[in-house]
Design a protein around this motif. Structure first.
Motif, PDB file in Angstrom:
ATOM      1  N   SER A  36       0.849  -1.187   0.000  1.00  0.00           N
ATOM      2  CA  SER A  36       0.000   0.000   0.000  1.00  0.00           C
ATOM      3  C   SER A  36       0.883   1.234   0.000  1.00  0.00           C
ATOM      4  CB  SER A  36      -0.935  -0.001   1.212  1.00  0.00           C
ATOM      5  OG  SER A  36      -0.187  -0.085   2.386  1.00  0.00           O
ATOM      6  N   PRO A  94      -5.212  -4.205   1.505  1.00  0.00           N
ATOM      7  CA  PRO A  94      -5.287  -4.858   0.207  1.00  0.00           C
ATOM      8  C   PRO A  94      -6.561  -5.681   0.098  1.00  0.00           C
ATOM      9  CG  PRO A  94      -3.832  -6.083   1.634  1.00  0.00           C
ATOM     10  CD  PRO A  94      -4.210  -4.837   2.382  1.00  0.00           C
ATOM     11  N   ALA A 137     -11.876  -5.372  -7.175  1.00  0.00           N
ATOM     12  CA  ALA A 137     -10.454  -5.595  -7.433  1.00  0.00           C
ATOM     13  C   ALA A 137     -10.262  -5.980  -8.896  1.00  0.00           C
ATOM     14  CB  ALA A 137      -9.912  -6.698  -6.521  1.00  0.00           C
ATOM     15  N   GLU A 155      -1.862 -11.594  -8.714  1.00  0.00           N
ATOM     16  CA  GLU A 155      -1.862 -10.399  -7.878  1.00  0.00           C
ATOM     17  C   GLU A 155      -3.153  -9.634  -8.119  1.00  0.00           C
ATOM     18  OE1 GLU A 155       1.095  -6.671  -6.739  1.00  0.00           O
ATOM     19  OE2 GLU A 155       1.131  -7.478  -8.767  1.00  0.00           O
ATOM     20  N   ARG A 165      -5.416  -6.090  -7.285  1.00  0.00           N
ATOM     21  CA  ARG A 165      -5.191  -4.691  -6.927  1.00  0.00           C
ATOM     22  C   ARG A 165      -6.540  -3.987  -6.820  1.00  0.00           C
ATOM     23  NH1 ARG A 165      -0.672  -1.636  -7.231  1.00  0.00           N
ATOM     24  NH2 ARG A 165       0.388  -3.364  -8.295  1.00  0.00           N
ATOM     25  N   GLY A 171      -4.934   1.241  -5.268  1.00  0.00           N
ATOM     26  CA  GLY A 171      -3.575   0.801  -5.540  1.00  0.00           C
ATOM     27  C   GLY A 171      -3.032  -0.218  -4.561  1.00  0.00           C
ATOM     28  N   ASN A 172      -3.822  -0.590  -3.554  1.00  0.00           N
ATOM     29  CA  ASN A 172      -3.392  -1.638  -2.626  1.00  0.00           C
ATOM     30  C   ASN A 172      -3.425  -2.986  -3.348  1.00  0.00           C
ATOM     31  OD1 ASN A 172      -3.444   0.266  -0.390  1.00  0.00           O
ATOM     32  ND2 ASN A 172      -5.669   0.087  -0.483  1.00  0.00           N
ATOM     33  N   SER A 173      -2.406  -3.783  -3.153  1.00  0.00           N
ATOM     34  CA  SER A 173      -2.342  -5.046  -3.886  1.00  0.00           C
ATOM     35  C   SER A 173      -1.982  -6.205  -2.981  1.00  0.00           C
ATOM     36  CB  SER A 173      -1.321  -4.947  -5.031  1.00  0.00           C
ATOM     37  OG  SER A 173      -0.007  -4.764  -4.526  1.00  0.00           O
TER      38      SER A 173
END
Length: 353
Positions: free
Chosen positions: A24, A48, A70, A114, A116, A120-122
């Motif tokens: 993050s 996330p 997401a 992944e 996201r 922008g948190n992944s």
């Protein structure tokens, strides 16, 4: 009941995860006074996305359910056995990946990707899923014992209502999200009227063979030459007094059949409406919400479950021989001593104390 170890940021349940990286970013904000700047956000979203469920409901697709909207970049997706992602669709908190090849029914796959969120948190995750089975058999839980003995351990009998394949079908001692243990069936063709015996407390001997072909090859306690025997290797027996048995199309799939059993009443305790623990009342509520069990009132209570108090290793809990399925305790009765009929038609005789 088995629960995933606590993860402080990602609270995944019953998804095999071997790595998780939460990233993050918070850009520095220049504060010139004690008064918040107009439009400033005092508590930005730094968490996330958390993955809650992974399932396949189409021949080339897998769907991932997160706790918030997401996205997934297909370039970073890896699947074992290997296949390519040809399309990604996103709807609210669900992301669906479409592959270039057909998934094998009931086969286990491992997905690495992944996710996201909008801030922008992944999160990097590894999760297992099972190939969609378009020919899943229709089954009912037909008979079971929870108070087995050294010579007659706990067994769950399933009756095939509609012919098909067992590939990927999942039995849970509990529910898909909260279980003591589970069993995922291998590929096996079954016909209407067949019986499946799930042995919940095997001895671990070589003769305990799960019968996907010849139904006479298995040994072991209470193996039946009239039914297909399957052995739950990690099975430790069923909870003797209170529990839930459930069958799903796949480990994270839709529910097929279930039963709630207990020896408690509403007056047994005041904290959990008589159920005795959160681990029993939560699955009972879930089954009612999924229309797999019907409560007599607005809230499920112990009296809605099957009362197993008089049952023993040979006085099994049976569905009526007609196969009536109202998803209530009215479908069930306890047979007389030595009346257990695993692998054959149930008796309608009722135990009288």
């Amino acid at each position: 009941m088995k629960k995933m170890p606590f993860l402080p940021v990602l609270r995944f349940k019953h998804i095999s995860i071997t790595a998780c990286i939460a990233v993050s970013i918070l850009l520095p904000i220049l504060i010139c006074s004690c008064i918040p700047l107009p439009g400033s956000v005092p508590h930005p979203d730094l968490a996330p996305p958390a993955l809650y469920r992974v399932f396949s409901d189409a021949a080339r697709k897998v769907t991932l359910v997160f706790d918030k909207p997401a996205t997934i970049d297909p370039i970073g997706v890896s699947v074992d056995p290997e296949m390519d992602v040809v399309e990604v669709t996103q709807s609210e908190s669900m992301v669906t990946l479409c592959f270039d090849v057909l998934l094998s029914p009931g086969k286990e796959y491992t997905l690495r990707a992944e996710a996201r969120d909008l801030h922008g948190n992944s999160c990097f995750f590894i999760a297992k899923f099972y190939g969609f089975n378009p020919r899943i058999a229709l089954v009912e839980i037909n008979e079971f014992t929870t108070r087995g003995s050294s010579t007659h351990p706990d067994i769950i009998e399933l009756k095939i209502i509609k012919s098909g394949s067992l590939a990927g079908m999942c039995f849970c001692h509990g529910t898909r999200d909260n279980y003591a243990y589970r069993y995922v069936f291998p590929e096996c063709e079954v016909a209407e009227g067949d019986y499946i015996l799930l042995h919940a407390k095997p001895e671990g001997i070589q003769s305990e063979i799960s019968e996907t072909g010849d139904i006479t090859v298995s040994g072991g306690l209470d193996a039946s030459p009239m039914a297909r025997d399957f052995w739950i290797k990690e099975g430790t027996g069923l909870s003797g007094n209170n529990g839930v048995l459930a069958i799903y199309t796949q480990p994270a799939g839709s529910i097929i059949d279930a039963v709630i059993y207990t020896n408690r009443t509403s007056s047994s305790d005041a904290v959990y409406c008589g159920f005795g623990s959160q681990d029993l009342i939560d699955p009972a509520i879930m089954l009612c919400e999924e229309k797999a069990w019907v409560a007599s009132g607005d809230a499920v209570k112990p009296e809605d479950a099957v009362n197993i108090e008089p049952s023993t290793a040979t006085r099994s809990i049976c569905r009526s021989s007609s196969g009536t399925d109202t998803d209530t305790n009215n479908d069930w009765h306890i047979v007389p001593t030595k009346g257990a009929s695993f692998g054959t038609a149930n008796t309608d005789e009722v135990y009288m104390p």
